[in-house]
Design a protein around this motif. Sequence first.
Motif, PDB file in Angstrom:
ATOM      1  N   GLY A 244      27.751 -67.661  14.423  1.00 50.39           N
ATOM      2  CA  GLY A 244      28.805 -68.598  14.758  1.00 50.39           C
ATOM      3  C   GLY A 244      30.195 -68.117  14.407  1.00 50.39           C
ATOM      4  N   GLN A 245      30.313 -66.827  14.081  1.00 48.24           N
ATOM      5  CA  GLN A 245      31.606 -66.261  13.708  1.00 48.24           C
ATOM      6  C   GLN A 245      32.253 -65.564  14.909  1.00 48.24           C
ATOM      7  OE1 GLN A 245      32.899 -66.798  10.550  1.00 48.24           O
ATOM      8  NE2 GLN A 245      31.093 -68.144  10.541  1.00 48.24           N
ATOM      9  N   PRO A 246      33.601 -65.565  14.969  1.00 49.46           N
ATOM     10  CA  PRO A 246      34.265 -64.881  16.083  1.00 49.46           C
ATOM     11  C   PRO A 246      33.838 -63.428  16.180  1.00 49.46           C
ATOM     12  CG  PRO A 246      35.833 -66.227  14.874  1.00 49.46           C
ATOM     13  CD  PRO A 246      34.565 -66.231  14.071  1.00 49.46           C
ATOM     14  N   TRP A 247      33.545 -62.987  17.394  1.00 49.46           N
ATOM     15  CA  TRP A 247      33.131 -61.613  17.623  1.00 49.46           C
ATOM     16  C   TRP A 247      34.325 -60.685  17.469  1.00 49.46           C
ATOM     17  CZ3 TRP A 247      28.949 -59.198  17.072  1.00 49.46           C
ATOM     18  CH2 TRP A 247      28.681 -57.965  17.688  1.00 49.46           C
ATOM     19  N   PHE A 248      34.077 -59.381  17.404  1.00 50.45           N
ATOM     20  CA  PHE A 248      35.146 -58.423  17.173  1.00 50.45           C
ATOM     21  C   PHE A 248      36.126 -58.369  18.345  1.00 50.45           C
ATOM     22  CE2 PHE A 248      31.402 -56.906  14.814  1.00 50.45           C
ATOM     23  CZ  PHE A 248      31.899 -57.069  13.535  1.00 50.45           C
ATOM     24  N   PHE A 249      35.642 -58.734  19.546  1.00 45.38           N
ATOM     25  CA  PHE A 249      36.505 -58.862  20.711  1.00 45.38           C
ATOM     26  C   PHE A 249      36.401 -60.322  21.139  1.00 45.38           C
ATOM     27  CE2 PHE A 249      34.817 -54.600  20.475  1.00 45.38           C
ATOM     28  CZ  PHE A 249      35.950 -53.811  20.595  1.00 45.38           C
ATOM     29  N   PRO A 250      37.156 -61.206  20.475  1.00 46.51           N
ATOM     30  CA  PRO A 250      36.836 -62.635  20.527  1.00 46.51           C
ATOM     31  C   PRO A 250      37.290 -63.389  21.762  1.00 46.51           C
ATOM     32  CG  PRO A 250      38.731 -62.276  19.120  1.00 46.51           C
ATOM     33  CD  PRO A 250      38.244 -60.914  19.536  1.00 46.51           C
ATOM     34  N   THR A 251      38.089 -62.782  22.626  1.00 47.24           N
ATOM     35  CA  THR A 251      38.634 -63.515  23.752  1.00 47.24           C
ATOM     36  C   THR A 251      38.420 -62.753  25.054  1.00 47.24           C
ATOM     37  OG1 THR A 251      40.342 -64.507  22.347  1.00 47.24           O
ATOM     38  CG2 THR A 251      40.702 -64.592  24.728  1.00 47.24           C
ATOM     39  N   ILE A 252      37.964 -63.460  26.070  1.00 43.32           N
ATOM     40  CA  ILE A 252      37.834 -62.918  27.418  1.00 43.32           C
ATOM     41  C   ILE A 252      38.831 -63.659  28.298  1.00 43.32           C
ATOM     42  CG2 ILE A 252      36.328 -62.633  29.426  1.00 43.32           C
ATOM     43  CD1 ILE A 252      33.955 -62.676  27.476  1.00 43.32           C
ATOM     44  N   THR A 253      39.763 -62.938  28.864  1.00 36.50           N
ATOM     45  CA  THR A 253      40.750 -63.539  29.757  1.00 36.50           C
ATOM     46  C   THR A 253      40.335 -63.298  31.194  1.00 36.50           C
ATOM     47  OG1 THR A 253      42.514 -63.166  28.136  1.00 36.50           O
ATOM     48  CG2 THR A 253      43.181 -63.593  30.421  1.00 36.50           C
ATOM     49  N   LEU A 254      40.248 -64.362  31.980  1.00 36.93           N
ATOM     50  CA  LEU A 254      39.790 -64.242  33.358  1.00 36.93           C
ATOM     51  C   LEU A 254      40.824 -63.526  34.213  1.00 36.93           C
ATOM     52  CD1 LEU A 254      38.133 -67.707  34.097  1.00 36.93           C
ATOM     53  CD2 LEU A 254      37.274 -65.755  32.791  1.00 36.93           C
ATOM     54  N   ASN A 255      40.328 -62.715  35.142  1.00 34.60           N
ATOM     55  CA  ASN A 255      41.188 -62.037  36.102  1.00 34.60           C
ATOM     56  C   ASN A 255      40.495 -62.036  37.460  1.00 34.60           C
ATOM     57  OD1 ASN A 255      39.752 -59.199  36.464  1.00 34.60           O
ATOM     58  ND2 ASN A 255      39.777 -59.624  34.256  1.00 34.60           N
ATOM     59  N   ASN A 256      41.192 -61.556  38.459  1.00 27.86           N
ATOM     60  CA  ASN A 256      40.697 -61.603  39.839  1.00 27.86           C
ATOM     61  C   ASN A 256      40.383 -63.041  40.245  1.00 27.86           C
ATOM     62  OD1 ASN A 256      40.009 -60.294  42.313  1.00 27.86           O
ATOM     63  ND2 ASN A 256      37.844 -60.471  41.823  1.00 27.86           N
ATOM     64  N   ILE A 257      41.291 -63.940  39.886  1.00 28.98           N
ATOM     65  CA  ILE A 257      41.131 -65.363  40.191  1.00 28.98           C
ATOM     66  C   ILE A 257      41.119 -65.552  41.705  1.00 28.98           C
ATOM     67  CG2 ILE A 257      42.147 -67.652  39.921  1.00 28.98           C
ATOM     68  CD1 ILE A 257      41.095 -66.513  37.327  1.00 28.98           C
ATOM     69  N   PRO A 258      40.196 -66.360  42.239  1.00 29.72           N
ATOM     70  CA  PRO A 258      40.130 -66.576  43.690  1.00 29.72           C
ATOM     71  C   PRO A 258      41.423 -67.169  44.244  1.00 29.72           C
ATOM     72  CG  PRO A 258      38.118 -67.321  42.639  1.00 29.72           C
ATOM     73  CD  PRO A 258      39.085 -67.014  41.536  1.00 29.72           C
ATOM     74  N   PRO A 259      41.602 -67.073  45.539  1.00 28.88           N
ATOM     75  CA  PRO A 259      42.833 -67.591  46.154  1.00 28.88           C
ATOM     76  C   PRO A 259      42.871 -69.119  46.139  1.00 28.88           C
ATOM     77  CG  PRO A 259      41.309 -66.842  47.845  1.00 28.88           C
ATOM     78  CD  PRO A 259      40.725 -66.422  46.526  1.00 28.88           C
ATOM     79  N   PRO A 308      26.193 -55.780  25.449  1.00 35.08           N
ATOM     80  CA  PRO A 308      27.199 -54.943  26.104  1.00 35.08           C
ATOM     81  C   PRO A 308      27.402 -53.636  25.361  1.00 35.08           C
ATOM     82  CG  PRO A 308      28.243 -56.696  24.869  1.00 35.08           C
ATOM     83  CD  PRO A 308      26.761 -56.946  24.811  1.00 35.08           C
ATOM     84  N   VAL A 309      27.660 -52.596  26.080  1.00 35.31           N
ATOM     85  CA  VAL A 309      27.976 -51.296  25.503  1.00 35.31           C
ATOM     86  C   VAL A 309      29.467 -51.069  25.693  1.00 35.31           C
ATOM     87  CG1 VAL A 309      27.575 -48.824  25.606  1.00 35.31           C
ATOM     88  CG2 VAL A 309      25.682 -50.402  26.004  1.00 35.31           C
ATOM     89  N   ARG A 310      30.184 -50.938  24.603  1.00 31.87           N
ATOM     90  CA  ARG A 310      31.624 -50.795  24.682  1.00 31.87           C
ATOM     91  C   ARG A 310      31.994 -49.322  24.605  1.00 31.87           C
ATOM     92  NH1 ARG A 310      30.164 -54.849  21.650  1.00 31.87           N
ATOM     93  NH2 ARG A 310      30.785 -56.943  22.268  1.00 31.87           N
ATOM     94  N   ASN A 311      32.814 -48.888  25.547  1.00 34.24           N
ATOM     95  CA  ASN A 311      33.260 -47.496  25.558  1.00 34.24           C
ATOM     96  C   ASN A 311      34.667 -47.325  25.018  1.00 34.24           C
ATOM     97  OD1 ASN A 311      30.880 -46.540  26.829  1.00 34.24           O
ATOM     98  ND2 ASN A 311      31.604 -47.405  28.765  1.00 34.24           N
ATOM     99  N   LYS A 312      35.401 -48.415  24.893  1.00 36.55           N
ATOM    100  CA  LYS A 312      36.769 -48.332  24.408  1.00 36.55           C
ATOM    101  C   LYS A 312      37.130 -49.637  23.725  1.00 36.55           C
ATOM    102  CE  LYS A 312      38.533 -49.503  29.019  1.00 36.55           C
ATOM    103  NZ  LYS A 312      37.212 -49.670  29.622  1.00 36.55           N
ATOM    104  N   LEU A 313      38.111 -49.583  22.852  1.00 38.15           N
ATOM    105  CA  LEU A 313      38.499 -50.754  22.094  1.00 38.15           C
ATOM    106  C   LEU A 313      39.117 -51.833  22.960  1.00 38.15           C
ATOM    107  CD1 LEU A 313      39.979 -49.188  18.846  1.00 38.15           C
ATOM    108  CD2 LEU A 313      37.793 -50.332  19.133  1.00 38.15           C
ATOM    109  N   SER A 314      39.585 -51.444  24.157  1.00 33.39           N
ATOM    110  CA  SER A 314      40.215 -52.439  25.033  1.00 33.39           C
ATOM    111  C   SER A 314      39.191 -53.297  25.761  1.00 33.39           C
ATOM    112  CB  SER A 314      41.103 -51.747  26.063  1.00 33.39           C
ATOM    113  OG  SER A 314      40.346 -50.861  26.866  1.00 33.39           O
ATOM    114  N   ASP A 315      37.903 -52.947  25.647  1.00 34.68           N
ATOM    115  CA  ASP A 315      36.888 -53.794  26.276  1.00 34.68           C
ATOM    116  C   ASP A 315      37.015 -55.201  25.703  1.00 34.68           C
ATOM    117  OD1 ASP A 315      35.986 -51.720  27.720  1.00 34.68           O
ATOM    118  OD2 ASP A 315      34.158 -51.387  26.576  1.00 34.68           O
ATOM    119  N   PRO A 316      37.018 -56.223  26.579  1.00 35.83           N
ATOM    120  CA  PRO A 316      37.316 -57.572  26.110  1.00 35.83           C
ATOM    121  C   PRO A 316      36.192 -58.258  25.392  1.00 35.83           C
ATOM    122  CG  PRO A 316      36.886 -57.593  28.464  1.00 35.83           C
ATOM    123  CD  PRO A 316      36.876 -56.169  28.044  1.00 35.83           C
ATOM    124  N   GLN A 317      35.004 -57.687  25.372  1.00 33.98           N
ATOM    125  CA  GLN A 317      33.904 -58.423  24.732  1.00 33.98           C
ATOM    126  C   GLN A 317      32.950 -57.519  23.973  1.00 33.98           C
ATOM    127  OE1 GLN A 317      30.402 -59.233  26.380  1.00 33.98           O
ATOM    128  NE2 GLN A 317      29.955 -59.759  24.295  1.00 33.98           N
TER     129      GLN A 317
END
Length: 317
Positions: A244-259, A308-317
């Motif tokens: 129940g603790q925040p993950w190391f990449f705690p926020t996912i911001t949505l992109n490619n929002i539909p029209p 998930p397998v993270r390859n870089k620190l910028s991965d959001p999750q």
Amino acid sequence: QFCKSLLLRSLIALVAVLSCTNCPAPKGYIYAMNHSYTLEPFVYKIDVATGTVVDYYTNLSSGIWGRGVAVVGNTMYYTSGFNTPNQSNCVYKYNLSTKVDQGQYFCLTGATGLGSLAFDGTNLWIEEYEGDSPGAVFKCDITVTGIPTCVQAFTPSGCPGTTYSCDGLEYAYDTSISGCTGGVLISNRGDAVDPYDAYPLSSGSCHPSFITALTNNTGIAWDGVHFYTSDILNKTLHVFDVLGQPWFFPTITLNNIPPSPFDKPFIEDLSIDYARLYCFPPKPTLYNNGPANGHTNAYQPVVQVWIPVRNKLSDPQ
């Protein structure tokens, strides 16, 4: 200290992975139900590794107030309310492959305004958002032929029991939640009100304040390793570990929002594809492995989870 915490949480995530030979290949997607003040409800399919909306589903047959969603394979179960009144006591079905709404599945006697949905491999768990029994949780066996058999299970003690009650519900199994064993239901405490408490499947509370989210949090989903909560106003998901603790990449911001007109998400509920989490038939196995692991009896479902397998620190999750 940070390295020790990272190692501990990584080991817990690893322990959560159990082998399975009959499940589909796991996919890291979450389905997000949105409500609309003027349109039909619509659902996003989100890649949690990137936050990308990879698909979206429209032409849902019921109302404008999208409430709950539970995806099992190609079938999406959902609840929604109308404008006047903004309530419905029915569950609807949608074919994700053909993008065709299948209309009303069943209606629930004793309820008026259904909200969040969860699935345990056999039962659809439904939380009433408003109406006759606000906050009450119903259990419906959808493996039967014809109309499901439903019973009112309990009302989470953290729900206010008033109009616009709890609006986030998820089922999770043996996630190392302190004080809980076996399957649990996790619910918030009101209309976009945290924290999220963990409950046994009948009554009482086994871990109050299990997840303390950020703000505006409604829906919740569990993929076997992580919990995700939705920020209804800010196009984001928040990620938590099995403690129940925040993950190391705690926020996912949505992109490619539909029209437009599907570009203004108000995320009410979240779902993974439960068919990719639970192998079928979804019956747990009982292991009598004693108190060494803190359980007299440890019930473990046959689960295949996605890590998930993270390859870089910028991965959001």
